[in-house]
Motif scaffolding. Sequence first.
Motif, PDB file in Angstrom:
ATOM      1  N   ALA A  68       0.822  -1.213   0.000  1.00 12.64           N
ATOM      2  CA  ALA A  68       0.000   0.000   0.000  1.00 12.64           C
ATOM      3  C   ALA A  68       0.856   1.263   0.000  1.00 12.64           C
ATOM      4  O   ALA A  68       0.428   2.314  -0.489  1.00 12.64           O
ATOM      5  CB  ALA A  68      -0.945  -0.011   1.201  1.00 12.64           C
ATOM      6  N   ARG A  69       2.072   1.177   0.526  1.00 11.30           N
ATOM      7  CA  ARG A  69       2.959   2.337   0.524  1.00 11.30           C
ATOM      8  C   ARG A  69       3.408   2.683  -0.900  1.00 11.30           C
ATOM      9  O   ARG A  69       3.557   3.856  -1.236  1.00 11.30           O
ATOM     10  CB  ARG A  69       4.165   2.075   1.426  1.00 11.30           C
ATOM     11  CG  ARG A  69       3.793   1.995   2.905  1.00 11.30           C
ATOM     12  CD  ARG A  69       4.923   1.458   3.749  1.00 11.30           C
ATOM     13  NE  ARG A  69       5.221   0.058   3.428  1.00 11.30           N
ATOM     14  CZ  ARG A  69       6.091  -0.695   4.099  1.00 11.30           C
ATOM     15  NH1 ARG A  69       6.743  -0.170   5.129  1.00 11.30           N
ATOM     16  NH2 ARG A  69       6.295  -1.954   3.757  1.00 11.30           N
ATOM     17  N   ASP A  70       3.592   1.653  -1.729  1.00 13.66           N
ATOM     18  CA  ASP A  70       3.923   1.912  -3.134  1.00 13.66           C
ATOM     19  C   ASP A  70       2.745   2.559  -3.856  1.00 13.66           C
ATOM     20  O   ASP A  70       2.935   3.422  -4.724  1.00 13.66           O
ATOM     21  CB  ASP A  70       4.309   0.616  -3.839  1.00 13.66           C
ATOM     22  CG  ASP A  70       5.689   0.114  -3.446  1.00 13.66           C
ATOM     23  OD1 ASP A  70       6.501   0.919  -2.954  1.00 13.66           O
ATOM     24  OD2 ASP A  70       5.958  -1.093  -3.620  1.00 13.66           O
ATOM     25  N   ILE A  71       1.540   2.123  -3.507  1.00 13.26           N
ATOM     26  CA  ILE A  71       0.349   2.751  -4.103  1.00 13.26           C
ATOM     27  C   ILE A  71       0.299   4.221  -3.708  1.00 13.26           C
ATOM     28  O   ILE A  71       0.048   5.102  -4.544  1.00 13.26           O
ATOM     29  CB  ILE A  71      -0.931   2.027  -3.658  1.00 13.26           C
ATOM     30  CG1 ILE A  71      -0.886   0.549  -4.060  1.00 13.26           C
ATOM     31  CG2 ILE A  71      -2.161   2.692  -4.262  1.00 13.26           C
ATOM     32  CD1 ILE A  71      -2.011  -0.285  -3.445  1.00 13.26           C
ATOM     33  N   GLY A  72       0.541   4.507  -2.431  1.00 14.10           N
ATOM     34  CA  GLY A  72       0.538   5.892  -1.970  1.00 14.10           C
ATOM     35  C   GLY A  72       1.582   6.738  -2.668  1.00 14.10           C
ATOM     36  O   GLY A  72       1.305   7.863  -3.111  1.00 14.10           O
ATOM     37  N   ASP A  73       2.803   6.197  -2.790  1.00 16.70           N
ATOM     38  CA  ASP A  73       3.873   6.937  -3.462  1.00 16.70           C
ATOM     39  C   ASP A  73       3.513   7.202  -4.928  1.00 16.70           C
ATOM     40  O   ASP A  73       3.734   8.305  -5.442  1.00 16.70           O
ATOM     41  CB  ASP A  73       5.180   6.146  -3.391  1.00 16.70           C
ATOM     42  CG  ASP A  73       5.771   6.095  -1.990  1.00 16.70           C
ATOM     43  OD1 ASP A  73       5.313   6.861  -1.114  1.00 16.70           O
ATOM     44  OD2 ASP A  73       6.684   5.278  -1.769  1.00 16.70           O
ATOM     45  N   ALA A  74       2.977   6.172  -5.601  1.00 12.63           N
ATOM     46  CA  ALA A  74       2.620   6.327  -7.008  1.00 12.63           C
ATOM     47  C   ALA A  74       1.492   7.337  -7.182  1.00 12.63           C
ATOM     48  O   ALA A  74       1.522   8.186  -8.085  1.00 12.63           O
ATOM     49  CB  ALA A  74       2.236   4.982  -7.605  1.00 12.63           C
ATOM     50  N   CYS A  75       0.487   7.256  -6.327  1.00  8.80           N
ATOM     51  CA  CYS A  75      -0.645   8.193  -6.442  1.00  8.80           C
ATOM     52  C   CYS A  75      -0.202   9.629  -6.217  1.00  8.80           C
ATOM     53  O   CYS A  75      -0.733  10.554  -6.859  1.00  8.80           O
ATOM     54  CB  CYS A  75      -1.749   7.807  -5.460  1.00  8.80           C
ATOM     55  SG  CYS A  75      -2.688   6.339  -5.969  1.00  8.80           S
ATOM     56  N   ALA A  76       0.764   9.843  -5.337  1.00  6.06           N
ATOM     57  CA  ALA A  76       1.262  11.205  -5.124  1.00  6.06           C
ATOM     58  C   ALA A  76       1.864  11.767  -6.400  1.00  6.06           C
ATOM     59  O   ALA A  76       1.667  12.945  -6.739  1.00  6.06           O
ATOM     60  CB  ALA A  76       2.288  11.224  -3.989  1.00  6.06           C
ATOM     61  N   VAL A  77       2.587  10.930  -7.138  1.00 11.15           N
ATOM     62  CA  VAL A  77       3.146  11.371  -8.420  1.00 11.15           C
ATOM     63  C   VAL A  77       2.025  11.638  -9.424  1.00 11.15           C
ATOM     64  O   VAL A  77       2.003  12.667 -10.105  1.00 11.15           O
ATOM     65  CB  VAL A  77       4.119  10.319  -8.973  1.00 11.15           C
ATOM     66  CG1 VAL A  77       4.585  10.707 -10.376  1.00 11.15           C
ATOM     67  CG2 VAL A  77       5.313  10.146  -8.052  1.00 11.15           C
ATOM     68  N   LEU A  78       1.082  10.707  -9.508  1.00 11.25           N
ATOM     69  CA  LEU A  78       0.001  10.841 -10.485  1.00 11.25           C
ATOM     70  C   LEU A  78      -0.874  12.054 -10.193  1.00 11.25           C
ATOM     71  O   LEU A  78      -1.428  12.670 -11.113  1.00 11.25           O
ATOM     72  CB  LEU A  78      -0.845   9.570 -10.491  1.00 11.25           C
ATOM     73  CG  LEU A  78      -0.094   8.281 -10.856  1.00 11.25           C
ATOM     74  CD1 LEU A  78      -0.995   7.073 -10.680  1.00 11.25           C
ATOM     75  CD2 LEU A  78       0.457   8.339 -12.265  1.00 11.25           C
ATOM     76  N   LEU A  79      -1.008  12.419  -8.924  1.00  8.30           N
ATOM     77  CA  LEU A  79      -1.805  13.579  -8.542  1.00  8.30           C
ATOM     78  C   LEU A  79      -1.119  14.896  -8.883  1.00  8.30           C
ATOM     79  O   LEU A  79      -1.792  15.923  -9.044  1.00  8.30           O
ATOM     80  CB  LEU A  79      -2.104  13.536  -7.044  1.00  8.30           C
ATOM     81  CG  LEU A  79      -3.201  12.558  -6.601  1.00  8.30           C
ATOM     82  CD1 LEU A  79      -3.074  12.241  -5.120  1.00  8.30           C
ATOM     83  CD2 LEU A  79      -4.586  13.141  -6.900  1.00  8.30           C
ATOM     84  N   THR A  80       0.183  14.890  -8.973  1.00 10.61           N
ATOM     85  CA  THR A  80       0.919  16.155  -9.105  1.00 10.61           C
ATOM     86  C   THR A  80       1.621  16.324 -10.446  1.00 10.61           C
ATOM     87  O   THR A  80       2.238  17.365 -10.682  1.00 10.61           O
ATOM     88  CB  THR A  80       1.969  16.286  -7.984  1.00 10.61           C
ATOM     89  OG1 THR A  80       2.803  15.123  -7.975  1.00 10.61           O
ATOM     90  CG2 THR A  80       1.287  16.410  -6.626  1.00 10.61           C
ATOM     91  N   GLU A  81       1.516  15.325 -11.333  1.00 13.00           N
ATOM     92  CA  GLU A  81       2.153  15.419 -12.643  1.00 13.00           C
ATOM     93  C   GLU A  81       1.107  15.210 -13.732  1.00 13.00           C
ATOM     94  O   GLU A  81       0.539  14.119 -13.854  1.00 13.00           O
ATOM     95  CB  GLU A  81       3.289  14.406 -12.771  1.00 13.00           C
ATOM     96  CG  GLU A  81       4.435  14.662 -11.796  1.00 13.00           C
ATOM     97  CD  GLU A  81       5.609  13.722 -12.006  1.00 13.00           C
ATOM     98  OE1 GLU A  81       5.585  12.959 -13.006  1.00 13.00           O
ATOM     99  OE2 GLU A  81       6.535  13.754 -11.178  1.00 13.00           O
ATOM    100  N   ASP A  82       0.868  16.224 -14.541  1.00 14.71           N
ATOM    101  CA  ASP A  82      -0.177  16.178 -15.559  1.00 14.71           C
ATOM    102  C   ASP A  82       0.106  15.193 -16.681  1.00 14.71           C
ATOM    103  O   ASP A  82      -0.802  14.851 -17.446  1.00 14.71           O
ATOM    104  CB  ASP A  82      -0.382  17.571 -16.162  1.00 14.71           C
ATOM    105  CG  ASP A  82      -1.073  18.533 -15.195  1.00 14.71           C
ATOM    106  OD1 ASP A  82      -1.723  18.042 -14.250  1.00 14.71           O
ATOM    107  OD2 ASP A  82      -0.948  19.751 -15.381  1.00 14.71           O
ATOM    108  N   ARG A  83       1.347  14.710 -16.819  1.00 15.69           N
ATOM    109  CA  ARG A  83       1.670  13.852 -17.959  1.00 15.69           C
ATOM    110  C   ARG A  83       0.961  12.505 -17.915  1.00 15.69           C
ATOM    111  O   ARG A  83       0.950  11.777 -18.890  1.00 15.69           O
ATOM    112  CB  ARG A  83       3.182  13.636 -18.056  1.00 15.69           C
ATOM    113  CG  ARG A  83       3.813  12.898 -16.878  1.00 15.69           C
ATOM    114  CD  ARG A  83       5.323  13.047 -16.938  1.00 15.69           C
ATOM    115  NE  ARG A  83       6.003  12.419 -15.826  1.00 15.69           N
ATOM    116  CZ  ARG A  83       6.587  11.227 -15.897  1.00 15.69           C
ATOM    117  NH1 ARG A  83       6.557  10.534 -17.030  1.00 15.69           N
ATOM    118  NH2 ARG A  83       7.214  10.728 -14.851  1.00 15.69           N
TER     119      ARG A  83
END
Length: 281
Positions: free
Chosen positions: A173-188
């Motif tokens: 779940a920590r990897d999911i959290g880390d990935a979602c933080a990137v996806l939330l803040t990067e428009d690409r």
Amino acid sequence: MAVLLIGATGNVGPHVARALLRRGDDLVRDLTRDAGRAAHVLPPGCQVVEGDPGDDDTVVAAATGVDTVFLLTAHDHAMSDLQLRIIRALRRLPARFVKLSGTSTAINPDGPYTCRQHWEVEQVLINSGQPFTIVRPNAFMQTLIGTIMLPALRATGRIPNAIGDAGISLIDARDIGDACAVLLTEDRWTGQTVVLTGARAVTYREIAGVLGAETVDITPADVRDSLLHRGMPRWEAEHFQEMYQLFRDRQSEFVTPDVEHVLGRPPRAVEEYLHEVLTTA
């Protein structure tokens, strides 16, 4: 960057919040029905707004001024109704949605109950014109091992195995959290569906071996009957039966490179999580 989290007090949301704050984002706001619980499970630095996510005025006020909205609501019979209401309420705001769904192979109109709901919400997002990113994590280590396997092991001395020799590419779940933080803040990542898995599929017997335990074979129907006996609603018990059958049919053994594509590192191994479990027990 300003982010609104809806559904941040469960298994994944606190990890998303921590990862966002580590990135130094300007605002991390959480809309929750229970501010006391949010204050307990979320890291300092989150702006907690207490209110009903099903109330249009409340959700619009919470989302005004944010760049992205993390959409995750409780596993519930009416989950899709709530999520679709939120999407409708925010239709005229420019914020991008990052929606957390479930096991990718189960997200279809004939999948297990909750997965059918995820499919419905995804279809609305894809066709709405609203900017979006969809995240489909495979089964969580913390849920399948920490919430299901370990309590059964402590209670009975064995781990019930409803999936036979099939494996699951469990993700931390920590990897999911880390990935979602990137996806939330990067428009690409806009317009994409990101499928998150562990590095490899592991079997129940492999996990039991690391834990020094034995497994006992059961069937997905046994899972349903046990849950019904404990008072779980039929729709939910049958959802879990279908999920375990999907696992048993090896439909959750797939592995994707998406964690590494998003984070620039491989996902955490199940052995790493099990080591943490054993050293903190």
